[in-house]
Design a protein around this motif. Structure first.
Motif, PDB file in Angstrom:
ATOM      1  N   THR A 211      48.126  40.049 -23.100  1.00  9.95           N
ATOM      2  CA  THR A 211      48.581  41.417 -23.315  1.00  9.95           C
ATOM      3  C   THR A 211      48.055  42.330 -22.217  1.00  9.95           C
ATOM      4  N   VAL A 212      48.926  43.235 -21.782  1.00  8.71           N
ATOM      5  CA  VAL A 212      48.542  44.265 -20.827  1.00  8.71           C
ATOM      6  C   VAL A 212      48.739  45.616 -21.500  1.00  8.71           C
ATOM      7  N   TYR A 213      47.833  46.543 -21.221  1.00  8.89           N
ATOM      8  CA  TYR A 213      47.835  47.851 -21.862  1.00  8.89           C
ATOM      9  C   TYR A 213      48.000  48.960 -20.825  1.00  8.89           C
ATOM     10  N   LEU A 214      48.481  50.097 -21.294  1.00  5.77           N
ATOM     11  CA  LEU A 214      48.515  51.293 -20.464  1.00  5.77           C
ATOM     12  C   LEU A 214      48.034  52.465 -21.313  1.00  5.77           C
ATOM     13  N   GLN A 215      46.830  52.926 -21.013  1.00  8.54           N
ATOM     14  CA  GLN A 215      46.296  54.112 -21.666  1.00  8.54           C
ATOM     15  C   GLN A 215      46.770  55.325 -20.878  1.00  8.54           C
ATOM     16  N   MET A 216      47.464  56.224 -21.562  1.00 10.68           N
ATOM     17  CA  MET A 216      48.038  57.396 -20.908  1.00 10.68           C
ATOM     18  C   MET A 216      47.401  58.649 -21.497  1.00 10.68           C
ATOM     19  N   ASP A 217      46.697  59.380 -20.688  1.00  7.56           N
ATOM     20  CA  ASP A 217      46.038  60.622 -21.098  1.00  7.56           C
ATOM     21  C   ASP A 217      46.618  61.803 -20.331  1.00  7.56           C
TER      22      ASP A 217
END
Length: 118
Positions: free
Chosen positions: A77-83
């Motif tokens: 799994t790859v994640y993208l945290q977007m703030d």
């Protein structure tokens, strides 16, 4: 056959955060550079973040300092945290495995819609 399943999108107010996930199968995940792309209405799909097998990251200027890509090789799994999201981040987000030209190497999943609006 490589399959990509993105999730985690939604509607968020400007300044808010979201975390996207992409589960991959059919590939030696831990050996591959993974990336997140996005496509806004009437615009071309663009690569916004990538992470190598060794964990080195690279970001488009438009998201640098606000987005963080990470990966869990045990979960494929790859994640993208977007703030600090902005209205211009509104797009359908996809994951894939970028080639040397930054293009996705495999067929595209369904993507996940991110809408930033008050």
């Amino acid at each position: 056959q490589v399959q990509l399943v993105e999730s985690g999108g939604g509607l968020v107010q400007p300044g808010g955060s979201l975390r996207l996930s992409c589960a991959a199968s059919g590939i030696s995940f831990s050996l591959a550079t993974a990336g997140w792309y996005r496509q806004a209405p009437e615009k071309q799909r663009e690569l916004v973040a990538r992470i190598t097998s060794g964990g080195r990251t690279n970001y488009a200027d438009s998201v640098k300092g606000r987005f963080t890509i990470s990966r869990d090789n045990a979960k494929n799994t790859v994640y993208l945290q977007m703030d600090s999201l902005k209205p211009e981040d509104t797009a359908v987000y996809y994951c894939n495995f970028p080639n040397n030209l930054g293009l996705g190497s495999f067929g595209w999943g369904q993507g996940t819609q991110v809408t930033v609006s008050s």
